[in-house]
Motif scaffolding. Structure first.
Motif, PDB file in Angstrom:
ATOM      1  N   ILE A 279       0.764  -1.182   0.060  1.00 48.17           N
ATOM      2  CA  ILE A 279      -0.053  -0.129  -0.162  1.00 48.17           C
ATOM      3  C   ILE A 279       0.900   1.310   0.255  1.00 48.17           C
ATOM      4  O   ILE A 279       0.792   2.353  -0.773  1.00 48.17           O
ATOM      5  CB  ILE A 279      -1.022  -0.044   1.188  1.00 48.17           C
TER       6      ILE A 279
ATOM      7  N   PRO B 246      -6.122  -3.039  -2.888  1.00 51.52           N
ATOM      8  CA  PRO B 246      -4.727  -3.023  -3.547  1.00 51.52           C
ATOM      9  C   PRO B 246      -4.708  -2.821  -4.873  1.00 51.52           C
ATOM     10  O   PRO B 246      -3.808  -2.497  -5.803  1.00 51.52           O
ATOM     11  CB  PRO B 246      -3.926  -3.951  -2.909  1.00 51.52           C
TER      12      PRO B 246
ATOM     13  N   ARG C 214      -3.901   0.188  -7.032  1.00 49.87           N
ATOM     14  CA  ARG C 214      -2.430   0.507  -7.480  1.00 49.87           C
ATOM     15  C   ARG C 214      -1.778  -0.678  -7.862  1.00 49.87           C
ATOM     16  O   ARG C 214      -0.522  -0.215  -8.395  1.00 49.87           O
ATOM     17  CB  ARG C 214      -1.720   1.042  -6.022  1.00 49.87           C
TER      18      ARG C 214
ATOM     19  N   ALA D 232      -0.209  -9.629  -3.645  1.00 45.29           N
ATOM     20  CA  ALA D 232      -1.322  -9.122  -2.525  1.00 45.29           C
ATOM     21  C   ALA D 232      -2.361 -10.062  -2.104  1.00 45.29           C
ATOM     22  O   ALA D 232      -2.927  -9.967  -1.102  1.00 45.29           O
ATOM     23  CB  ALA D 232      -1.811  -7.648  -3.311  1.00 45.29           C
TER      24      ALA D 232
END
Lengths: 290, 352
Positions: free
Chosen positions: A275, B120, B123, B132
């Motif tokens: 993130i 997520p 991005r 992820a």
């Protein structure tokens, strides 16, 4: 304080092994842009091959290690040539899935030939303990840290100094430019897989010596992902930093908080890193264009 | 319309139709007959396998919406199945909510969790997203294993036999009655998914898959498309999870590990990415593979007794080999093979 020191030693040795496993992963990703989900199985195959040579065939340590390296080379070349090369240019999903398929096959092969029982292997590293700043720590863990450091150093020297190492860096940087300079990209791809298999062999053998020769070694491979995301997918120094951080973090959490939480904490770090800084600490930021 | 040279549309209406040729209607009828006669032909064992396949059809269709149609790789399927299973089991058993409503709540809940773990994706892309979602799988598994409130410290959940209104599944007719329920829901899921991709929303998913930056340039809201794709896909997966809970009547975390995520990915790869029919074929293929392998080993076992000890390892090996072979030989899966077979017959004796 004693707990702290021994946790640190355990964490560093785990981290050193993670760095070794992650090194192979990063090599493959850097050179070929392939995410290798079979990295854990490479460790597994390495550990079992060494076991076969050392215990079953009763070869001396050096010959057994050479046998392991030989098998690792063959494995790397065969996998690259017959499984990954046909998929060059395919979508990321296909490439990921083919390595997942590969991991299932490798694990099944080990299971077919060796069964699921834990195999006995005499310790390779000295098993005594040693006093470090008042704490008693096992000697073999310290030696593992040393070996991993030497191997990682050797690998980075290889990339900095040798012809092949420079060629690999060139291919990682820009494939087409490397091709026009007369570098054989195919050979570099093979070399990347071979080196990855060899570093996995070393990590696998050391890991088996610390724990046992068993199927669980493959599970260690999953921990590679938090390491490489933390360090950066395409960074060799990143694997060392990432490996040590994750190794220490796991040991501290399991020592001071909750062993169950220690299993999942690397993934929480992973999500946080993704993130905040998706390309990791040392990773290269890429700009995307249509 | 359909001629020897291919299918030619003269109106937009005809192009939008789901089925174009007589042969398609004929195959539909044939399939319906097969599906309707299945419970009378198959014995309990095979009907049980069919039921599991029907559940995985729903899950695979859901995953294909995300991976095949929107291009977002997900390794979190097992975790989302777990969310659906635990939600429905707990709500129906402890709160006493009727099962259809608890399943509905499970679907909504899983969609919400899926959208959250899809964040997520705003991005990240490709490989990073895969990692992820791997993390989301591990985190959900951790919560399921360690949060004692979920299983009241037992480590697993027992689910009451399915009961809706006055109707209760009979012990004797267990597989048959479940077959009808699961068949209806699987057909519903397939039809909904098929129609989703005839709407603006569905088309925006595909635009994101093909070129996300270009899609944004022509006015597709990428943020919304990606999060919705995660939500819709997880909704299907949640339904599959909830059905697993009520069908198997026990919920344990072992049923939802990373291996399950991989199995579902294998289904859509083998079936064909970006095709609803492909997801169905893949679910059938991956559902039948272990069962058929067991049969084969049983047959050969008399002459080679060592073979049956190796069955679990053999299953894994065949599973891995199936994935690799499909990716190398026919990356577009069974769906593409089926299309090619049809073309071959239609154009025969010509090559094309």
């Amino acid at each position: 304080m004693n707990t702290f020191i021994s946790l640190t030693v355990y964490g560093l040795s785990d981290g050193a092994l993670l760095a070794l496993a992650a090194l192979g992963f990063v090599l493959i990703y850097k050179a070929t842009r392939v995410i290798n989900f079979a990295q854990g199985e490479f460790l597994l195959v390495g550990a079992y091959m060494f076991y076969t040579a050392f215990v079953v065939m009763r070869l001396p340590l050096i010959l057994a290690a050479l046998f392991g390296v030989l098998v690792a080379i063959v494995l790397g070349v065969v996998v690259e040539r017959f499984v990954l090369r046909p998929l060059i240019g395919e979508h990321a999903i296909s490439v990921i899935m083919v390595t997942i398929g590969l991991s299932a096959v490798l694990k099944a092969l080990v299971q077919i030939f060796y069964g699921t029982a834990v195999r006995e292997q005499p310790p390779i590293l000295p098993t005594g303990t040693i006093q470090v700043a008042g704490a008693t720590v096992p000697l073999n863990r310290l030696i593992v840290i040393g070996i991993a450091a030497i191997v990682l150093f050797a690998f980075s020297a290889f990339f900095q100094r040798s012809r092949h190492g420079v060629a690999m860096r060139a291919v990682a940087d820009d494939q087409q430019a490397a091709l026009t300079m007369g570098i054989s990209v195919k050979r570099v791809f093979s070399l990347a897989w071979v080196l990855a298999a060899i570093s996995a062999l070393i990590a696998g053998v050391l890991l088996a010596d610390l724990s046992a020769v068993e199927q669980g070694i493959a599970g260690f491979g999953l921990m590679v992902f938090p390491v490489v995301i933390l360090g950066g997918l395409d960074s060799v120094p990143g694997t060392v930093v990432g490996g040590l951080v994750i190794g220490l973090l796991k040991q501290y959490v399991s020592g001071y908080a909750d062993p169950g939480l220690a299993e999942v904490i690397p993934y929480i770090v992973l999500v946080a890193i993704l993130i905040v800084r998706p390309y990791g600490i040392f990773g290269e930021t890429r700009i995307e264009r249509v | 319309m359909a001629t020897a040279t291919g299918i030619h549309h003269r109106t937009y209406r005809s192009e939008l139709r789901l089925r174009h040729t007589k042969a398609e209607y004929f195959r539909l009828a044939l399939m319906l007959v097969l599906l309707l006669s299945a419970p009378y032909v198959l014995d309990k064992y095979w009907l049980g396998i069919t039921n599991v396949i029907l559940i995985s059809v729903i899950g695979a269709v859901g995953l294909n919406i995300l991976v095949g149609f929107t291009g977002q790789i997900s390794l979190g399927q097992g975790g989302f199945l777990a969310v659906g299973a635990f939600t429905s089991a707990i709500i129906s058993d402890r709160a006493g909510v009727p099962v259809p409503i608890s399943i509905l709540i499970a679907v909504v809940m899983t969609a919400a969790v899926g959208a959250f773990f899809g964040l997520p994706a705003l991005r990240l892309k490709g490989l990073y997203l895969a990692i992820a979602t791997l993390a989301s799988q591990e985190i959900i598994m951790f919560v399921v294993r360690r949060w004692e409130w979920l299983t009241e410290g037992k480590g697993f959940l027992e689910v009451k036999r399915l009961q809706v209104g006055g109707f209760e599944i009979e012990r004797r007719m267990f597989e048959v009655q479940w077959y009808w329920i699961l068949l209806a829901l699987a057909i519903l899921a397939v039809v909904v998914a098929r129609n989703l991709f005839r709407t603006t929303l569905g088309r925006s998913f595909m635009a994101v898959r093909d070129q996300d930056i270009a899609a944004e340039a022509i006015g597709v809201n990428i943020t919304r498309a990606k999060v919705t794709a995660f939500a819709v896909s997880s909704g299907f997966v949640g339904l599959a999870g909830a059905l697993t809970a009520h069908y198997t009547e026990t919920v344990t975390w072992e049923r939802f590990t990373l291996d399950v995520s991989v199995l579902y990915l294998a289904m859509i790869i083998v079936g064909g990415l970006g095709s609803i029919a492909g997801a169905v074929y893949g679910a059938i293929f991956m559902g039948l593979l272990p069962a058929l392998l067991t049969e084969l080993v049983d047959v050969l076992g008399s002459s080679m007794p060592a073979l049956s000890d190796q069955l679990p390892a053999l299953k894994n090996a065949v599973f891995g080999i199936a994935i690799i072979v499909f990716l190398l030989v026919e990356p577009r899966g069974l769906d593409r093979i089926w299309t090619r077979m049809k073309d071959y017959i239609r154009f025969w004796p010509f090559r094309y």
